[in-house]
Design a protein around this motif. Structure first.
Motif, PDB file in Angstrom:
ATOM      1  N   GLU A 101       1.041  -1.243  -0.302  1.00 33.29           N
ATOM      2  CA  GLU A 101       0.417  -0.499   0.246  1.00 33.29           C
ATOM      3  C   GLU A 101       0.690   1.472  -0.477  1.00 33.29           C
ATOM      4  O   GLU A 101       1.690   1.115   0.783  1.00 33.29           O
ATOM      5  CB  GLU A 101      -1.572   0.105   0.842  1.00 33.29           C
ATOM      6  CG  GLU A 101      -2.118   1.530   1.041  1.00 33.29           C
ATOM      7  CD  GLU A 101      -2.873   1.077   2.659  1.00 33.29           C
ATOM      8  OE1 GLU A 101      -3.504   2.185   2.717  1.00 33.29           O
ATOM      9  OE2 GLU A 101      -3.005   0.086   3.084  1.00 33.29           O
ATOM     10  N   ALA A 106      -1.931   7.690   1.765  1.00 33.39           N
ATOM     11  CA  ALA A 106      -3.722   7.522   2.217  1.00 33.39           C
ATOM     12  C   ALA A 106      -3.397   8.866   2.798  1.00 33.39           C
ATOM     13  O   ALA A 106      -3.126   9.974   3.784  1.00 33.39           O
ATOM     14  CB  ALA A 106      -2.724   6.696   3.616  1.00 33.39           C
ATOM     15  N   LYS A 109      -7.671   9.543   7.878  1.00 31.59           N
ATOM     16  CA  LYS A 109      -8.433   8.844   8.616  1.00 31.59           C
ATOM     17  C   LYS A 109      -7.063   7.213   8.410  1.00 31.59           C
ATOM     18  O   LYS A 109      -7.018   6.231   9.390  1.00 31.59           O
ATOM     19  CB  LYS A 109      -9.738   8.329   8.078  1.00 31.59           C
ATOM     20  CG  LYS A 109     -10.051   7.780   8.729  1.00 31.59           C
ATOM     21  CD  LYS A 109     -11.936   7.279   7.970  1.00 31.59           C
ATOM     22  CE  LYS A 109     -12.758   6.573   8.857  1.00 31.59           C
ATOM     23  NZ  LYS A 109     -14.155   6.321   8.228  1.00 31.59           N
ATOM     24  N   ARG A 110      -7.075   7.132   6.617  1.00 29.76           N
ATOM     25  CA  ARG A 110      -6.459   5.818   6.930  1.00 29.76           C
ATOM     26  C   ARG A 110      -4.970   5.714   7.609  1.00 29.76           C
ATOM     27  O   ARG A 110      -4.521   4.837   8.291  1.00 29.76           O
ATOM     28  CB  ARG A 110      -5.657   5.596   4.943  1.00 29.76           C
ATOM     29  CG  ARG A 110      -5.791   4.376   4.227  1.00 29.76           C
ATOM     30  CD  ARG A 110      -6.287   2.879   5.315  1.00 29.76           C
ATOM     31  NE  ARG A 110      -5.065   2.166   4.770  1.00 29.76           N
ATOM     32  CZ  ARG A 110      -5.222   0.610   6.111  1.00 29.76           C
ATOM     33  NH1 ARG A 110      -6.378   0.379   6.893  1.00 29.76           N
ATOM     34  NH2 ARG A 110      -4.506  -0.586   5.616  1.00 29.76           N
TER      35      ARG A 110
END
Length: 352
Positions: A101, A106, A109-110
């Motif tokens: 990822e 991001a 929140k992520r």
């Protein structure tokens, strides 16, 4: 847990830059274009314009279950790099992937979820809450996850036992020694059972004896849990003791990545060579790094039962055990005693 070199990387960094100053991204892009993508010239141009290129075009992969040590002198960029990888500070350019990822993409929140659920962090300064018990300090990340009181306290007690602090659950931080407080920090970072473990010079402020003990405990925990760990240090002895691989940084650039044996036996330049100058190579390097593999393998009349993962010191002692004691002569020219070659080798091996 053995590192699987064929598994996808746990962390992948490609062309990572961290530049401090006014409009760092814009200035980096311009300097990169003006220099035709030359890293050193780009860094020089940035400095001429008053910016600080703290991390420069860093690229590497970290394997699942690996202890990857980043080391260098003060100001080399090692702590800035780990903070960039964990996005405690925003990277200027490049790509950082954790478990595939892209964490630079991001949102807030992520990123919060990643730090809460996947990343464990330990720093040089303990950062414990002085008004909380040790148990509640360790349980705090679980409380932030919304875990119920009973389960989170049970998990906190479990990891406190793992780091050797069973029975101190009700103590406050000021009642513990520096080494014990650092153990609490380690326990807190492990409470959420993170996939990745970031440690930024966690033992550097401790006395040498306590430091060695915590290094041993770190290795024992790592052997039990098999975490992917990124460990920052400026101490070559610490790096050689705990690392699967070592990345050595200088002025924001990674100058060499290799196993401890690689770093000791094959330094790429004088900077790396100076790090390892006082390292007793026989105590850290292994037989497999210097053996040859003739084809066909010859018959060998003497066999001291060497193994590929023996240190050179241990191998030397085993080989020397094949030979008989020899005389030792005194200053008066008379025979003073005898010594076996294995005793000589063993004395070298026992040096600290």
């Amino acid at each position: 847990m053995a590192v699987n070199p064929s598994a996808p990387p746990a962390i992948s960094c490609k062309g990572v830059w961290q530049v401090f100053g006014v409009n760092p991204k814009k200035n980096l892009d311009r300097a990169w274009q003006d220099t035709g993508g030359n890293v050193r010239e780009t860094a020089l141009l940035l400095r001429q314009h008053g910016l600080i290129p703290a991390v420069q075009d860093v690229t590497f992969d970290i394997r699942e279950g690996e202890v990857f040590v980043i080391m260098g002198l003060s100001g080399s960029g090692k702590s800035t790099l780990i903070r960039t990888i964990s996005r405690l500070i925003e990277g200027t350019a490049g790509e950082i992937r954790i478990g595939g990822e892209d964490i630079l993409a991001a949102d807030a929140k992520r990123l919060l979820a990643l730090r809460r659920d996947k990343l464990g962090m330990v720093f040089q300064h303990f950062g414990l809450f002085p008004h909380m018990t040790i148990l509640d300090n360790v349980a705090f990340p679980l409380k932030m996850q919304g875990m119920a009181t009973g389960p989170r306290r049970a998990r906190a007690a479990e990891v406190l036992e793992l780091v050797g602090l069973k029975g101190r659950e009700t103590a406050r931080p000021h009642q513990l020694s520096g080494g014990q407080r650092q153990r609490v920090g380690i326990a807190r970072s492990l409470a959420v059972n993170p996939d990745l473990w970031f440690l930024d010079e966690p033992f550097s402020a401790l006395d040498p004896l306590i430091r060695r003990q915590l290094q041993d405990e770190f290795l024992a925990i790592q052997a039990d849990l098999g975490k992917t760990a990124v460990f920052i240090t400026h101490d070559i002895a610490e790096a050689l003791k705990i690392a699967d691989r070592i990345a050595i940084m200088r002025d924001g650039i990674v100058v060499q990545i290799g196993t401890p044996d690689d770093i000791i036996l094959n330094p790429v330049d004088d900077y790396v060579r100076e790090f390892t100058r006082d390292v007793p190579k026989g105590r850290h390097a292994h037989v497999e790094t210097i053996m040859t593999c003739p084809d066909p393998l010859p018959a060998m009349p003497d066999d001291p039962k060497l193994s590929a993962d023996m240190t050179i010191d241990s191998a030397l002692a085993a080989c020397m055990a094949l030979y008989q004691p020899v005389p030792v002569w005194g200053r008066d020219g008379q025979m003073a005693g005898v010594v076996s070659p294995s005793a000589l080798a063993g004395a070298l091996k026992a040096e600290t």
